[in-house]
Write a protein that holds these residues in place. Sequence first.
Motif, PDB file in Angstrom:
ATOM      1  N   GLY A 148      -1.526 -16.602  45.445  1.00 26.59           N
ATOM      2  CA  GLY A 148      -0.569 -17.564  45.972  1.00 26.59           C
ATOM      3  C   GLY A 148      -0.955 -18.997  45.675  1.00 26.59           C
ATOM      4  O   GLY A 148      -0.103 -19.831  45.348  1.00 26.59           O
ATOM      5  N   ALA A 152       1.145 -21.503  43.144  1.00 24.59           N
ATOM      6  CA  ALA A 152       1.672 -22.758  43.684  1.00 24.59           C
ATOM      7  C   ALA A 152       1.183 -23.956  42.882  1.00 24.59           C
ATOM      8  O   ALA A 152       1.951 -24.871  42.576  1.00 24.59           O
ATOM      9  N   THR A 168       3.870 -25.804  49.891  1.00 26.71           N
ATOM     10  CA  THR A 168       3.898 -24.361  49.623  1.00 26.71           C
ATOM     11  C   THR A 168       2.845 -23.638  50.434  1.00 26.71           C
ATOM     12  O   THR A 168       3.113 -22.598  51.054  1.00 26.71           O
ATOM     13  N   SER A 171       3.688 -23.011  54.002  1.00 24.50           N
ATOM     14  CA  SER A 171       4.921 -22.269  54.252  1.00 24.50           C
ATOM     15  C   SER A 171       4.617 -20.799  54.520  1.00 24.50           C
ATOM     16  O   SER A 171       4.108 -20.087  53.649  1.00 24.50           O
ATOM     17  N   TRP A 174       6.610 -18.483  52.161  1.00 20.60           N
ATOM     18  CA  TRP A 174       6.025 -18.264  50.839  1.00 20.60           C
ATOM     19  C   TRP A 174       5.032 -17.114  50.868  1.00 20.60           C
ATOM     20  O   TRP A 174       5.091 -16.209  50.041  1.00 20.60           O
ATOM     21  N   TRP A 175       4.127 -17.113  51.825  1.00 27.50           N
ATOM     22  CA  TRP A 175       3.085 -16.089  51.861  1.00 27.50           C
ATOM     23  C   TRP A 175       3.660 -14.712  52.181  1.00 27.50           C
ATOM     24  O   TRP A 175       3.310 -13.715  51.536  1.00 27.50           O
ATOM     25  N   ILE A 229      11.712 -18.947  45.896  1.00 29.53           N
ATOM     26  CA  ILE A 229      11.018 -19.359  47.119  1.00 29.53           C
ATOM     27  C   ILE A 229      10.023 -20.469  46.808  1.00 29.53           C
ATOM     28  O   ILE A 229       9.911 -21.464  47.548  1.00 29.53           O
ATOM     29  N   LEU A 230       9.290 -20.311  45.719  1.00 26.88           N
ATOM     30  CA  LEU A 230       8.315 -21.325  45.320  1.00 26.88           C
ATOM     31  C   LEU A 230       8.990 -22.654  45.030  1.00 26.88           C
ATOM     32  O   LEU A 230       8.513 -23.718  45.437  1.00 26.88           O
ATOM     33  N   THR A 233      10.110 -24.318  48.322  1.00 26.20           N
ATOM     34  CA  THR A 233       9.023 -24.917  49.110  1.00 26.20           C
ATOM     35  C   THR A 233       8.558 -26.239  48.512  1.00 26.20           C
ATOM     36  O   THR A 233       8.069 -27.107  49.235  1.00 26.20           O
TER      37      THR A 233
END
Length: 252
Positions: A148, A152, A168, A171, A174-175, A229-230, A233
């Motif tokens: 992750g 990011a 990110t 968030s 995100w995870w 999603i990335l 964020t």
Amino acid sequence: MSLLRGALRRFTLKLLLLQIALGVTVCLLATLWLRLPDASVLQVAVSLILGILVVAIATGGQSWIALWLARKERTRRRLLLGAASIIVAVLLGCLLSQWITSLHAGDPQRASYLNSRFPHGLRSFFTYNHIYQWLGWLWTLLTWIAAGLLAAVSYAVTIGRPRAVLRTLASLTWWVGLVLLCVLATTVTGKMMDWKPGHGLSVELFSLLARLGFVVILDGAVISLVLAILAQTQAMPDGTPEPSQARTEVIP
């Protein structure tokens, strides 16, 4: 939830088709590269050139998609910077994976030692098997954190917003999304590709093509949604100017 809704708005059919097209192209070229002979100097040179081409298409194409998703201009400098960041992230990920694997190899000794250090009354809970399992979970957690973080950072470097990495990493969406989507993709892909109908060559061939198509669409959708999603964020908040944009307008 607003972040997830924003990510779903970015998850378009065009994004899915771009990601699938890139993945299929890279897979076909990589398959061709693996089948090239290397019996002579010329063949080795051709294999090296094709290998570099595969890496360039994979990293450059992914950078182009990332910049398009972030609504950034796809300049040569940004594409090269994005490709370089992806290569560095992959290399660091491989090194970290090897390091974590080497740590995991020593879990039997660690589990045995830790089990022996607990009082006798607690050893029924802190058993060797339990401790060994918990250590495996720890290395898996570290692997996901590394993945992750590298993803990011690579995306932030590609779109030119290094400070957006912090948004990110902070968030939860995100995870959770990264872990759930990747586990879904790897689990379903493994089961689909291992399944064999066993009703003759024609049926097996049709099944293979159908399963390949399903896996391509599924994995493309997962990668696209992870990217969405990335991107969400690391998107600039509404009403916030870009770093290169003047914060005040000159009034004549």
